[in-house]
Scaffold this motif. Sequence first.
Motif, PDB file in Angstrom:
ATOM      1  N   THR A 137       0.840  -1.187   0.000  1.00 54.59           N
ATOM      2  CA  THR A 137       0.000   0.000   0.000  1.00 54.59           C
ATOM      3  C   THR A 137       0.875   1.236   0.000  1.00 54.59           C
ATOM      4  N   GLY A 138       0.443   2.242  -0.752  1.00 54.63           N
ATOM      5  CA  GLY A 138       1.200   3.480  -0.792  1.00 54.63           C
ATOM      6  C   GLY A 138       2.352   3.420  -1.765  1.00 54.63           C
ATOM      7  N   LEU A 277      -1.713   7.414  -8.782  1.00 47.77           N
ATOM      8  CA  LEU A 277      -2.181   6.745  -7.569  1.00 47.77           C
ATOM      9  C   LEU A 277      -2.981   7.709  -6.707  1.00 47.77           C
ATOM     10  N   VAL A 278      -2.498   8.945  -6.559  1.00 44.61           N
ATOM     11  CA  VAL A 278      -3.228   9.963  -5.790  1.00 44.61           C
ATOM     12  C   VAL A 278      -4.552  10.289  -6.485  1.00 44.61           C
ATOM     13  N   LYS A 280      -6.354   8.395  -8.409  1.00 46.90           N
ATOM     14  CA  LYS A 280      -7.296   7.290  -8.215  1.00 46.90           C
ATOM     15  C   LYS A 280      -7.924   7.362  -6.817  1.00 46.90           C
ATOM     16  N   ASN A 281      -7.113   7.681  -5.807  1.00 43.10           N
ATOM     17  CA  ASN A 281      -7.639   7.788  -4.438  1.00 43.10           C
ATOM     18  C   ASN A 281      -8.612   8.955  -4.298  1.00 43.10           C
ATOM     19  N   LEU A 282      -8.327  10.064  -5.000  1.00 49.43           N
ATOM     20  CA  LEU A 282      -9.237  11.216  -4.962  1.00 49.43           C
ATOM     21  C   LEU A 282     -10.565  10.883  -5.631  1.00 49.43           C
ATOM     22  N   MET A 284     -11.904   7.994  -5.633  1.00 42.95           N
ATOM     23  CA  MET A 284     -12.597   7.073  -4.726  1.00 42.95           C
ATOM     24  C   MET A 284     -13.146   7.774  -3.497  1.00 42.95           C
ATOM     25  N   TYR A 285     -12.389   8.748  -2.966  1.00 44.04           N
ATOM     26  CA  TYR A 285     -12.712   9.259  -1.630  1.00 44.04           C
ATOM     27  C   TYR A 285     -13.010  10.759  -1.573  1.00 44.04           C
ATOM     28  N   SER A 286     -13.213  11.403  -2.719  1.00 44.66           N
ATOM     29  CA  SER A 286     -13.548  12.832  -2.698  1.00 44.66           C
ATOM     30  C   SER A 286     -14.617  13.124  -3.743  1.00 44.66           C
TER      31      SER A 286
END
Length: 327
Positions: A137-138, A277-278, A280-282, A284-286
Amino acid sequence: MQLDRELYQDLMKETDEELAILEGNQAVNKQIYTDLTSDFVIQSEKFLKDDLIMIRKHPRYIDFPRHSHDYIEMNYVFHGSFQQQVADKKINLKQGDILLLNQYIDHELSACGKEDIVINFIIHPAFFDYILSNLSTGFIQSQMLQFLMSSMFSYNQTAQFLFYPVAESERVQDIMDQLLKEMMEDSILSKSKIKFLMGLLILELVEQTNQFEQDPSQTNHQSFLTEVFRYIEDNYQDANLNALANKLNQTAYWVSKQVKAITKQNFKDLVQEKRLLVAKNLLMYSDLSMQAIAEEVGYENISYFYRLFKQKYGKTPKAYKKQLMEE
């Protein structure tokens, strides 16, 4: 570590192959291991079928002749000892030790006695991609793990092996006990459990590798890459090679050449990996807009961002977001 007596009793039982040997068959039955008639190359298709990993007990009571295999093999000494010659080196394994063998390396094995219980793990090289995609992860962790694992094995026909004298590691031995219990139980979930336990074992061995005496060049590479990955982690929005070079008191040319030589990727590729990667996370979670996400990760041109994202994840950011919402 305390030996599991129930597991020991199960593993002491003779397999059909061992019974045939005890009944007077003094040659290894090669048909169990290969369809080839010239060189003795053990074929993964004989054991793996559609799986990435398979566990079996090594046959006792007979010398195993010189051979190689088209998969990665791991030997684990559950009880007793085990002697073999890998390439031109004699290796003696005691109870609790682990030996990892790359593809294509020649080795021959001395006969195990009744009390010598050795477990063979047959591992498809693709299993290591599975580990990287599921258990890291990360950005720093995944990039560093990828480097360490490629240090363990180069996925080509270069013969390599790694010996782990880990009998005193309670964590390793606990994972091995769990793996063997799943092997013996063979329940509906056993295959999935074995994959994840093997992933944990490999991560543990990566950590153990760092504790053993290493080639100084490898240690230097790890220190250098840690600096590179940490810089990208902190500065991915506007990271540039000249700034990193100044931070390391080196020329941009030298840093670029080192990054490429060690990771097989360009500095620009590593930055791009972190940005996506950042992003994709945004997604998902923003609730940020696509334009805002592109700018947040360092891309002013949203069309360029869309193209890179699709190349990486197989969908445009909008399609990826839509899929997440539907799920």
